[in-house]
Design a protein around this motif. Sequence first.
Motif, mmCIF file in Angstrom:
data_model
loop_
_atom_site.group_PDB
_atom_site.id
_atom_site.type_symbol
_atom_site.label_atom_id
_atom_site.label_comp_id
_atom_site.label_asym_id
_atom_site.label_seq_id
_atom_site.Cartn_x
_atom_site.Cartn_y
_atom_site.Cartn_z
ATOM 1 N N ASP A 114 0.850 -1.197 0.000
ATOM 2 C CA ASP A 114 0.000 0.000 0.000
ATOM 3 C C ASP A 114 0.882 1.242 0.000
ATOM 4 O OD1 ASP A 114 -1.862 1.969 0.351
ATOM 5 O OD2 ASP A 114 -2.377 1.445 2.407
ATOM 6 N N PRO A 115 0.835 2.063 -1.043
ATOM 7 C CA PRO A 115 1.728 3.234 -1.117
ATOM 8 C C PRO A 115 1.488 4.257 -0.021
ATOM 9 C CG PRO A 115 0.081 3.301 -2.871
ATOM 10 C CD PRO A 115 -0.023 1.945 -2.247
ATOM 11 N N THR A 116 0.300 4.229 0.621
ATOM 12 C CA THR A 116 0.052 5.168 1.715
ATOM 13 C C THR A 116 0.590 4.683 3.048
ATOM 14 O OG1 THR A 116 -2.119 4.236 2.270
ATOM 15 C CG2 THR A 116 -2.062 5.936 0.561
ATOM 16 N N MET A 117 0.842 3.360 3.170
ATOM 17 C CA MET A 117 1.296 2.799 4.435
ATOM 18 C C MET A 117 2.770 2.400 4.413
ATOM 19 S SD MET A 117 0.555 2.054 7.557
ATOM 20 C CE MET A 117 -1.238 2.104 7.654
ATOM 21 N N ALA A 118 3.260 1.930 3.281
ATOM 22 C CA ALA A 118 4.628 1.405 3.205
ATOM 23 C C ALA A 118 5.691 2.381 3.706
ATOM 24 C CB ALA A 118 4.936 0.969 1.775
ATOM 25 N N PRO A 119 5.617 3.684 3.387
ATOM 26 C CA PRO A 119 6.666 4.588 3.878
ATOM 27 C C PRO A 119 6.790 4.637 5.391
ATOM 28 C CG PRO A 119 5.435 5.634 2.099
ATOM 29 C CD PRO A 119 4.696 4.380 2.475
ATOM 30 N N PHE A 120 5.723 4.262 6.104
ATOM 31 C CA PHE A 120 5.784 4.295 7.564
ATOM 32 C C PHE A 120 6.726 3.242 8.134
ATOM 33 C CE2 PHE A 120 1.771 6.607 6.967
ATOM 34 C CZ PHE A 120 1.964 7.665 7.843
ATOM 35 N N TYR A 121 7.209 2.324 7.305
ATOM 36 C CA TYR A 121 8.213 1.386 7.790
ATOM 37 C C TYR A 121 9.511 2.108 8.152
ATOM 38 C CZ TYR A 121 5.670 -2.949 7.175
ATOM 39 O OH TYR A 121 4.771 -3.980 7.329
ATOM 40 N N VAL A 134 16.278 2.090 0.841
ATOM 41 C CA VAL A 134 16.376 1.529 -0.512
ATOM 42 C C VAL A 134 15.121 0.744 -0.875
ATOM 43 C CG1 VAL A 134 17.655 -0.040 -2.017
ATOM 44 C CG2 VAL A 134 18.887 1.405 -0.388
ATOM 45 N N ALA A 135 14.645 -0.083 0.052
ATOM 46 C CA ALA A 135 13.545 -0.998 -0.251
ATOM 47 C C ALA A 135 12.233 -0.276 -0.516
ATOM 48 C CB ALA A 135 13.379 -1.997 0.896
ATOM 49 N N ILE A 136 11.908 0.746 0.291
ATOM 50 C CA ILE A 136 10.625 1.423 0.113
ATOM 51 C C ILE A 136 10.593 2.205 -1.201
ATOM 52 C CG2 ILE A 136 8.985 3.062 1.097
ATOM 53 C CD1 ILE A 136 9.260 0.338 2.558
ATOM 54 N N PRO A 137 11.609 3.000 -1.545
ATOM 55 C CA PRO A 137 11.602 3.619 -2.879
ATOM 56 C C PRO A 137 11.562 2.588 -4.008
ATOM 57 C CG PRO A 137 13.143 4.760 -1.459
ATOM 58 C CD PRO A 137 12.695 3.538 -0.708
ATOM 59 N N TYR A 138 12.209 1.439 -3.809
ATOM 60 C CA TYR A 138 12.164 0.379 -4.820
ATOM 61 C C TYR A 138 10.725 -0.091 -5.029
ATOM 62 C CZ TYR A 138 12.799 -4.216 -6.967
ATOM 63 O OH TYR A 138 12.712 -5.300 -7.797
ATOM 64 N N LEU A 139 10.011 -0.345 -3.916
ATOM 65 C CA LEU A 139 8.617 -0.759 -4.029
ATOM 66 C C LEU A 139 7.771 0.325 -4.683
ATOM 67 C CD1 LEU A 139 8.000 -2.501 -0.568
ATOM 68 C CD2 LEU A 139 8.128 -3.600 -2.814
ATOM 69 N N MET A 140 8.060 1.578 -4.365
ATOM 70 C CA MET A 140 7.309 2.678 -4.967
ATOM 71 C C MET A 140 7.465 2.681 -6.485
ATOM 72 S SD MET A 140 8.200 5.660 -2.164
ATOM 73 C CE MET A 140 7.353 6.970 -3.055
ATOM 74 N N VAL A 141 8.641 2.306 -6.947
ATOM 75 C CA VAL A 141 8.907 2.329 -8.388
ATOM 76 C C VAL A 141 8.333 1.101 -9.093
ATOM 77 C CG1 VAL A 141 10.724 2.266 -10.141
ATOM 78 C CG2 VAL A 141 10.967 3.761 -8.146
ATOM 79 N N VAL A 142 8.549 -0.084 -8.532
ATOM 80 C CA VAL A 142 8.224 -1.308 -9.278
ATOM 81 C C VAL A 142 6.891 -1.951 -8.897
ATOM 82 C CG1 VAL A 142 10.688 -1.789 -9.540
ATOM 83 C CG2 VAL A 142 9.436 -2.858 -7.675
ATOM 84 N N ARG A 143 6.338 -1.661 -7.697
ATOM 85 C CA ARG A 143 5.115 -2.327 -7.271
ATOM 86 C C ARG A 143 3.948 -1.373 -7.045
ATOM 87 N NH1 ARG A 143 5.585 -7.598 -5.595
ATOM 88 N NH2 ARG A 143 3.307 -7.495 -5.800
ATOM 89 N N HIS A 144 4.217 -0.210 -6.463
ATOM 90 C CA HIS A 144 3.133 0.720 -6.190
ATOM 91 C C HIS A 144 2.727 1.443 -7.470
ATOM 92 C CE1 HIS A 144 4.849 1.044 -1.827
ATOM 93 N NE2 HIS A 144 4.281 -0.120 -2.054
ATOM 94 N N ARG A 145 1.478 1.791 -7.538
ATOM 95 C CA ARG A 145 0.982 2.583 -8.658
ATOM 96 C C ARG A 145 0.541 3.930 -8.103
ATOM 97 N NH1 ARG A 145 3.729 -0.332 -10.538
ATOM 98 N NH2 ARG A 145 3.386 -2.003 -12.058
#
Length: 383
Positions: free
Chosen positions: A95-102, A149-160
């Motif tokens: 979830d792009p709204t929740m993932a950054p909170f990691y 690294v991981a959260i920006p990676y997810l933002m690029v390849v998995r989150h829309r």
Amino acid sequence: MVTTAQPTASAGIPRTAAGTRLGAVRHLGPNWYASVMGTAIIANAGATLPHGFPGLRTGCTVVWALSFVLLAVLLTARAAHWVHHRDQARAHLLDPTMAPFYGCLPMALLAVGGGTLIVGKDWIGTGAAVAVDTVLFSVGTAIGLTAAVAIPYLMVVRHRIAADQASPVWLLPVVAPMVSAAVGPLLIPHLPAGQAQQTMLYGCFAMFGLSLLTTLVMLPVIFARLVTAGPLPLALTPTLFLVLGPLGQSTTAADKFADFAPGIAHAPLDRGFLALAVLFGVPVMGFALMWLALAAAMVVRARRRGMGFAMTWWAFTFPVGTCVTGAEGLGKHTGLAVFDWLAVALFVLLGTAWAVALAHTLRGVVDGRLLAAPAPAPSTLRA
């Protein structure tokens, strides 16, 4: 318009789960670590205020102990969340709204660890404080660098993510290395002289650059979203204060480099760190105060339009606390009383925000509202 839908419970979860103790942690997201960060910064900032009063340090030590307990409770609850509600944990990551909170987890570990060396040593002794901070700093830094690294990676390849979904929350994972840069120097005097101390100093300086440059990439995107798409949804408006985090924390980190570089960095680099603390910190603090005024005006606007309490209110705490510690360092290195009084004024604001956020959080936990499943949200919300 900004998409703010939150992940909902999986249909495969038994309906009785919500009535169990384990069910209570199903919707406990990583954003809850912000309460630990916001509590720990009270102790860290208050203990080094230039203008104190009797009992302040004892009070700060009590608050540090509270942050330590909160951290232990949340680590346990989040472990149960991952073990028993892995589907929801995965949904949070996607979830792009929740993932950054990691990014809040490493900052919570680092803030409590730093507080252990600043005030916790009064109760547990220096040796134990160094041991605790070493563990929390090491684990927090490792997780923080991974998240950066991981959260920006997810933002690029998995989150829309649409252009109008840019949010200050994006800063959370990339600010974590800056927190490491700010608290890491506290361990330098307890390391062997020579290569170990120098490696810590320059390692923290490298994380300073990593976080600062990434922040400079993201900030224009966040501001452009505000200008082109309008104010954030009401519940997200407090996240505007998150921008203060990298500003205040980078100023604090530069101040710490200036404090610990003499005798470790070779001349003339040791004096260069002092110049950096002032020449970098003063203009950044100026920008932080401008952003504070802008964010406060937006919060007042949102409050008048019905903004109620949400866990995003914890954004009023830790970022402001970093500005307190930044102002404290500037007062020390410039000798200007205006920075000392700025630190005191910001600390009063910090303490007020913390008390309000804590009271509302406790009330929400007791009545179960904050731990309940999120209500179905419309696809878009207007500010």
